[in-house]
Design a protein around this motif. Structure first.
Motif, PDB file in Angstrom:
ATOM      1  N   ALA A   1      11.799  -5.117   2.463  1.00  0.00           N
ATOM      2  CA  ALA A   1      10.624  -4.427   3.010  1.00  0.00           C
ATOM      3  C   ALA A   1      10.692  -2.929   2.711  1.00  0.00           C
ATOM      4  O   ALA A   1       9.688  -2.319   2.326  1.00  0.00           O
ATOM      5  N   ARG A   2      11.863  -2.333   2.885  1.00  0.00           N
ATOM      6  CA  ARG A   2      11.993  -0.898   2.589  1.00  0.00           C
ATOM      7  C   ARG A   2      11.744  -0.628   1.101  1.00  0.00           C
ATOM      8  O   ARG A   2      11.108   0.362   0.749  1.00  0.00           O
ATOM      9  N   GLY A   3      12.253  -1.503   0.244  1.00  0.00           N
ATOM     10  CA  GLY A   3      12.019  -1.346  -1.195  1.00  0.00           C
ATOM     11  C   GLY A   3      10.551  -1.480  -1.549  1.00  0.00           C
ATOM     12  O   GLY A   3      10.033  -0.771  -2.410  1.00  0.00           O
ATOM     13  N   ALA A   4       9.862  -2.391  -0.859  1.00  0.00           N
ATOM     14  CA  ALA A   4       8.433  -2.592  -1.114  1.00  0.00           C
ATOM     15  C   ALA A   4       7.607  -1.398  -0.658  1.00  0.00           C
ATOM     16  O   ALA A   4       6.492  -1.200  -1.123  1.00  0.00           O
ATOM     17  N   ALA A   5       8.136  -0.599   0.232  1.00  0.00           N
ATOM     18  CA  ALA A   5       7.424   0.589   0.703  1.00  0.00           C
ATOM     19  C   ALA A   5       7.161   1.557  -0.438  1.00  0.00           C
ATOM     20  O   ALA A   5       6.257   2.393  -0.363  1.00  0.00           O
ATOM     21  N   ASP A   6       7.915   1.438  -1.490  1.00  0.00           N
ATOM     22  CA  ASP A   6       7.749   2.291  -2.659  1.00  0.00           C
ATOM     23  C   ASP A   6       6.378   2.084  -3.310  1.00  0.00           C
ATOM     24  O   ASP A   6       5.785   3.019  -3.830  1.00  0.00           O
ATOM     25  N   ILE A   7       5.881   0.864  -3.257  1.00  0.00           N
ATOM     26  CA  ILE A   7       4.631   0.530  -3.965  1.00  0.00           C
ATOM     27  C   ILE A   7       3.429   1.292  -3.411  1.00  0.00           C
ATOM     28  O   ILE A   7       2.776   2.024  -4.163  1.00  0.00           O
ATOM     29  N   PRO A   8       3.085   1.168  -2.120  1.00  0.00           N
ATOM     30  CA  PRO A   8       1.916   1.935  -1.654  1.00  0.00           C
ATOM     31  C   PRO A   8       2.153   3.446  -1.688  1.00  0.00           C
ATOM     32  O   PRO A   8       1.222   4.213  -1.964  1.00  0.00           O
TER      33      PRO A   8
ATOM     34  N   VAL B   1       0.726  20.035  -5.317  1.00  0.00           N
ATOM     35  CA  VAL B   1       0.393  18.708  -4.832  1.00  0.00           C
ATOM     36  C   VAL B   1       0.317  17.774  -6.030  1.00  0.00           C
ATOM     37  O   VAL B   1      -0.326  18.070  -7.030  1.00  0.00           O
ATOM     38  N   SER B   2       1.022  16.658  -5.943  1.00  0.00           N
ATOM     39  CA  SER B   2       1.035  15.700  -7.042  1.00  0.00           C
ATOM     40  C   SER B   2       1.530  14.355  -6.542  1.00  0.00           C
ATOM     41  O   SER B   2       2.457  14.287  -5.725  1.00  0.00           O
ATOM     42  N   ALA B   3       0.943  13.278  -7.026  1.00  0.00           N
ATOM     43  CA  ALA B   3       1.390  11.931  -6.667  1.00  0.00           C
ATOM     44  C   ALA B   3       2.843  11.712  -7.076  1.00  0.00           C
ATOM     45  O   ALA B   3       3.516  10.846  -6.532  1.00  0.00           O
ATOM     46  N   THR B   4       3.335  12.506  -8.006  1.00  0.00           N
ATOM     47  CA  THR B   4       4.714  12.410  -8.443  1.00  0.00           C
ATOM     48  C   THR B   4       5.684  12.610  -7.293  1.00  0.00           C
ATOM     49  O   THR B   4       6.773  12.062  -7.274  1.00  0.00           O
ATOM     50  N   TYR B   5       5.278  13.391  -6.311  1.00  0.00           N
ATOM     51  CA  TYR B   5       6.165  13.743  -5.204  1.00  0.00           C
ATOM     52  C   TYR B   5       5.978  12.832  -3.996  1.00  0.00           C
ATOM     53  O   TYR B   5       6.181  13.245  -2.870  1.00  0.00           O
ATOM     54  N   TYR B   6       5.609  11.591  -4.233  1.00  0.00           N
ATOM     55  CA  TYR B   6       5.399  10.668  -3.115  1.00  0.00           C
ATOM     56  C   TYR B   6       6.677  10.513  -2.292  1.00  0.00           C
ATOM     57  O   TYR B   6       7.778  10.694  -2.788  1.00  0.00           O
ATOM     58  N   ASN B   7       6.512  10.156  -1.022  1.00  0.00           N
ATOM     59  CA  ASN B   7       7.638  10.054  -0.094  1.00  0.00           C
ATOM     60  C   ASN B   7       7.775   8.618   0.401  1.00  0.00           C
ATOM     61  O   ASN B   7       7.089   8.202   1.322  1.00  0.00           O
ATOM     62  N   ARG B   8       8.645   7.846  -0.207  1.00  0.00           N
ATOM     63  CA  ARG B   8       8.893   6.465   0.187  1.00  0.00           C
ATOM     64  C   ARG B   8       9.623   6.383   1.516  1.00  0.00           C
ATOM     65  O   ARG B   8       9.408   5.481   2.318  1.00  0.00           O
ATOM     66  N   ALA B   9      10.502   7.322   1.781  1.00  0.00           N
ATOM     67  CA  ALA B   9      11.333   7.263   2.983  1.00  0.00           C
ATOM     68  C   ALA B   9      10.508   7.289   4.259  1.00  0.00           C
ATOM     69  O   ALA B   9      10.839   6.608   5.230  1.00  0.00           O
ATOM     70  N   LEU B  10       9.420   8.050   4.274  1.00  0.00           N
ATOM     71  CA  LEU B  10       8.591   8.132   5.476  1.00  0.00           C
ATOM     72  C   LEU B  10       7.991   6.779   5.793  1.00  0.00           C
ATOM     73  O   LEU B  10       7.990   6.340   6.950  1.00  0.00           O
ATOM     74  N   ILE B  11       7.519   6.086   4.786  1.00  0.00           N
ATOM     75  CA  ILE B  11       6.931   4.759   4.999  1.00  0.00           C
ATOM     76  C   ILE B  11       8.017   3.775   5.426  1.00  0.00           C
ATOM     77  O   ILE B  11       7.829   2.979   6.343  1.00  0.00           O
TER      78      ILE B  11
END
Length: 117
Positions: free
Chosen positions: A33-40, A5-15
């Motif tokens: 909007a899809r690009g901005a999903a990367d931030i949170p 488990v690591s924040a490194t493996y965040y999933n932008r696609a789901l958001i």
């Protein structure tokens, strides 16, 4: 074995999938909007998947990782044989020297691990 488990493996696609735009909408607002999903996703480290989003999210990341690995293996072969990396090719799990000699990736793995990507 899955990664830890690591924040490194965040999933932008789901958001991005939850954005109020059709998947085929490639307009400015939808893409922004899809690009901005990367931030949170990145800040919160949302390591989750659903609806096959891990495939969508990981596609470019895995292609980039594979390209770095391939070039690092080519660099290891180039250093070993006194050649320029750009003169080498790869195919079917091997680095190919200009004279046609094939060096399997497994034979270069140790040298590649010691080479900066």
């Amino acid at each position: 074995m899955p990664g830890p488990v690591s924040a490194t493996y965040y999933n932008r696609a789901l958001i991005a999938d939850f954005m109020p735009f059709a998947p085929t909408d490639t307009g400015w607002l939808a893409e922004t909007a899809r690009g901005a999903a990367d931030i949170p996703a990145r800040l919160l480290g949302w390591q989750m998947t659903g609806g096959s989003s891990s495939t969508t999210d990981g596609f470019d990341k895995l292609r980039q990782a594979g390209a770095v690995a391939r070039e690092t293996l080519k660099q290891a072969a180039a250093l070993r044989h006194g050649l320029d990396r750009t003169d080498l090719d790869t195919a079917e799990g091997a680095v190919i020297l200009p004279d046609g000699t094939r060096i399997p990736y497994r034979d270069l793995a140790r040298d590649a691990a010691a080479t900066s990507p």
